[in-house]
Design a protein around this motif. Structure first.
Motif, PDB file in Angstrom:
ATOM      1  N   PRO A 191      32.587  33.917  -4.702  1.00 30.24           N
ATOM      2  CA  PRO A 191      33.582  34.936  -5.059  1.00 30.24           C
ATOM      3  C   PRO A 191      33.403  36.264  -4.340  1.00 30.24           C
ATOM      4  O   PRO A 191      34.360  37.043  -4.226  1.00 30.24           O
ATOM      5  N   ASP A 192      32.202  36.555  -3.872  1.00 31.66           N
ATOM      6  CA  ASP A 192      31.962  37.773  -3.102  1.00 31.66           C
ATOM      7  C   ASP A 192      32.554  37.580  -1.710  1.00 31.66           C
ATOM      8  O   ASP A 192      31.974  36.891  -0.859  1.00 31.66           O
ATOM      9  N   LEU A 193      33.723  38.170  -1.450  1.00 32.30           N
ATOM     10  CA  LEU A 193      34.437  37.925  -0.205  1.00 32.30           C
ATOM     11  C   LEU A 193      33.664  38.420   1.014  1.00 32.30           C
ATOM     12  O   LEU A 193      33.703  37.799   2.075  1.00 32.30           O
ATOM     13  N   ALA A 194      32.954  39.523   0.872  1.00 31.82           N
ATOM     14  CA  ALA A 194      32.172  40.044   1.992  1.00 31.82           C
ATOM     15  C   ALA A 194      31.036  39.078   2.343  1.00 31.82           C
ATOM     16  O   ALA A 194      30.748  38.827   3.523  1.00 31.82           O
ATOM     17  N   ALA A 195      30.402  38.523   1.317  1.00 34.45           N
ATOM     18  CA  ALA A 195      29.329  37.566   1.555  1.00 34.45           C
ATOM     19  C   ALA A 195      29.869  36.282   2.159  1.00 34.45           C
ATOM     20  O   ALA A 195      29.231  35.677   3.040  1.00 34.45           O
ATOM     21  N   ALA A 196      31.049  35.842   1.708  1.00 32.34           N
ATOM     22  CA  ALA A 196      31.660  34.635   2.267  1.00 32.34           C
ATOM     23  C   ALA A 196      32.018  34.845   3.733  1.00 32.34           C
ATOM     24  O   ALA A 196      31.823  33.951   4.571  1.00 32.34           O
ATOM     25  N   ARG A 197      32.515  36.036   4.055  1.00 32.05           N
ATOM     26  CA  ARG A 197      32.846  36.336   5.453  1.00 32.05           C
ATOM     27  C   ARG A 197      31.594  36.350   6.310  1.00 32.05           C
ATOM     28  O   ARG A 197      31.589  35.849   7.444  1.00 32.05           O
ATOM     29  N   GLU A 198      30.505  36.910   5.782  1.00 39.50           N
ATOM     30  CA  GLU A 198      29.246  36.940   6.525  1.00 39.50           C
ATOM     31  C   GLU A 198      28.731  35.515   6.750  1.00 39.50           C
ATOM     32  O   GLU A 198      28.222  35.188   7.839  1.00 39.50           O
ATOM     33  N   ALA A 199      28.882  34.664   5.751  1.00 33.78           N
ATOM     34  CA  ALA A 199      28.470  33.268   5.905  1.00 33.78           C
ATOM     35  C   ALA A 199      29.285  32.586   6.993  1.00 33.78           C
ATOM     36  O   ALA A 199      28.740  31.846   7.833  1.00 33.78           O
ATOM     37  N   LEU A 200      30.594  32.828   7.000  1.00 36.92           N
ATOM     38  CA  LEU A 200      31.453  32.233   8.020  1.00 36.92           C
ATOM     39  C   LEU A 200      31.074  32.728   9.415  1.00 36.92           C
ATOM     40  O   LEU A 200      31.028  31.948  10.366  1.00 36.92           O
ATOM     41  N   LEU A 201      30.777  34.013   9.521  1.00 34.42           N
ATOM     42  CA  LEU A 201      30.382  34.584  10.811  1.00 34.42           C
ATOM     43  C   LEU A 201      29.181  33.838  11.390  1.00 34.42           C
ATOM     44  O   LEU A 201      29.147  33.508  12.590  1.00 34.42           O
ATOM     45  N   HIS A 202      28.216  33.524  10.539  1.00 34.54           N
ATOM     46  CA  HIS A 202      27.001  32.859  11.029  1.00 34.54           C
ATOM     47  C   HIS A 202      27.201  31.352  11.200  1.00 34.54           C
ATOM     48  O   HIS A 202      26.375  30.711  11.870  1.00 34.54           O
ATOM     49  N   LEU A 203      28.253  30.804  10.649  1.00 39.17           N
ATOM     50  CA  LEU A 203      28.609  29.424  10.954  1.00 39.17           C
ATOM     51  C   LEU A 203      29.329  29.334  12.299  1.00 39.17           C
ATOM     52  O   LEU A 203      29.267  28.301  12.978  1.00 39.17           O
ATOM     53  N   MET A 204      29.969  30.416  12.685  1.00 35.58           N
ATOM     54  CA  MET A 204      30.698  30.432  13.949  1.00 35.58           C
ATOM     55  C   MET A 204      29.782  30.709  15.141  1.00 35.58           C
ATOM     56  O   MET A 204      29.949  30.109  16.213  1.00 35.58           O
ATOM     57  N   TYR A 205      28.808  31.627  14.959  1.00 27.01           N
ATOM     58  CA  TYR A 205      28.012  32.125  16.091  1.00 27.01           C
ATOM     59  C   TYR A 205      26.529  32.132  15.744  1.00 27.01           C
ATOM     60  O   TYR A 205      26.145  32.305  14.580  1.00 27.01           O
ATOM     61  N   THR A 206      25.688  32.036  16.761  1.00 30.45           N
ATOM     62  CA  THR A 206      24.247  32.134  16.559  1.00 30.45           C
ATOM     63  C   THR A 206      23.838  33.597  16.412  1.00 30.45           C
ATOM     64  O   THR A 206      24.530  34.509  16.906  1.00 30.45           O
ATOM     65  N   PRO A 207      22.713  33.866  15.764  1.00 29.91           N
ATOM     66  CA  PRO A 207      22.233  35.247  15.652  1.00 29.91           C
ATOM     67  C   PRO A 207      22.036  35.914  17.007  1.00 29.91           C
ATOM     68  O   PRO A 207      22.314  37.110  17.159  1.00 29.91           O
ATOM     69  N   ALA A 208      21.564  35.177  17.996  1.00 25.02           N
ATOM     70  CA  ALA A 208      21.346  35.760  19.319  1.00 25.02           C
ATOM     71  C   ALA A 208      22.657  36.244  19.919  1.00 25.02           C
ATOM     72  O   ALA A 208      22.712  37.329  20.514  1.00 25.02           O
ATOM     73  N   TRP A 209      23.716  35.464  19.773  1.00 25.98           N
ATOM     74  CA  TRP A 209      25.007  35.875  20.335  1.00 25.98           C
ATOM     75  C   TRP A 209      25.576  37.064  19.564  1.00 25.98           C
ATOM     76  O   TRP A 209      26.095  38.011  20.166  1.00 25.98           O
ATOM     77  N   LEU A 210      25.437  37.043  18.257  1.00 29.76           N
ATOM     78  CA  LEU A 210      25.950  38.149  17.448  1.00 29.76           C
ATOM     79  C   LEU A 210      25.250  39.461  17.782  1.00 29.76           C
ATOM     80  O   LEU A 210      25.864  40.533  17.756  1.00 29.76           O
TER      81      LEU A 210
END
Length: 266
Positions: A147-166
């Protein structure tokens, strides 16, 4: 080759829904299909890579961007018919097609139901759907549904890209969903993607097909790539080591080169 831009314009779907589309560049037409609940901006970071050989055509799926946002219907078959409406409006008889994520599911139906309209086909970070597909794990589903939309968006971000690329690309990011979608359209896109099942029809695809996938993709597990290859007769596969869902951005130089080589290999 010079790049020209067609002003944003609109087609009409069979049910009358307005479909916004964009065409850039000159050359053989290439339809670029975005992921679930995203508009044409999904391709902003890479579409120019194709303009040496192709013009690129994107659209805002129904429910996104400047397109109409009806209550329904939403399905990958309907989205494929919407692409045909755009091609008809442009007067294009045949185009190459590159679909990623849900766009890859839409591209499957395009090639199955409209074989005369598809030249070459690229399926990126996608799956055949249905009971034969390999689904994301329960942890991924929980992270995206929290339900925390900011946390869900952060999770999606890390499913899309690796930490090194981010670390080297602080954003903004254009692959995390269309923020202007109404809730009913967002639900419709989720249902469309979840209900996709082209398994039985995939052997009907006659277009030469390239299947691309990041080998660390947890959003759409990479073992879906060989499943697609086993069902599509004239297909080849390439996995990008270490890449997640948005391999087309993170591995842009190689991904763009492989796609262009395939599209121009005639």
């Amino acid at each position: 080759m010079t790049t020209e831009q067609l002003p944003h314009t609109h087609a009409r779907a069979q049910d009358g829904t307005v479909l916004a589309y964009q065409r850039h560049g000159v050359g053989r037409p290439l339809v670029l299909l975005a992921g679930q609940a995203n508009n044409h901006h999904w391709w902003d970071g890479v579409r120019q890579d194709f303009h040496a050989t192709h013009s690129t055509i994107t659209l805002d799926y129904r429910g996104t961007g400047d397109s109409g946002k009806p209550d329904g219907p939403y399905s990958t078959r309907v989205f494929a018919d919407d692409v045909i409406a755009v091609l008809d409006d442009l007067g294009i008889d045949r185009a190459d097609v590159y679909g990623t994520s849900m766009g890859g599911r839409v591209a499957q139906w395009l090639a199955i139901r409209h074989p005369d309209r598809v030249g070459r086909l690229i399926l990126g970070c996608t799956s055949p759907g249905g009971p034969h597909a390999l689904e994301r794990d329960a942890g991924v589903r929980r992270a995206l549904a929290q339900p925390d939309l900011a946390a869900a968006r952060e999770a999606l971000l890390h499913l899309m890209y690796t930490p090194a690329w981010l670390a080297g690309h602080p954003g903004p990011y254009t692959t995390l969903g269309d923020p202007g979608m109404p809730p009913h359209a967002r639900r419709g896109h989720l249902i469309a993607s979840n209900e996709h099942d082209a398994w039985d029809a995939l052997p009907q695809i006659s277009a030469p097909t390239l299947i691309l996938h990041g080998d660390q993709d947890r959003l759409t597990p990479p073992n879906n790539a060989p499943l697609l290859a086993s069902r599509i007769p004239d297909s080849r596969t390439h996995l990008f080591p270490g890449a997640r869902h948005a391999y087309f951005q993170e591995c842009r130089p190689l991904a763009g080169a492989l796609a262009t080589e395939f599209l121009t290999d005639r």
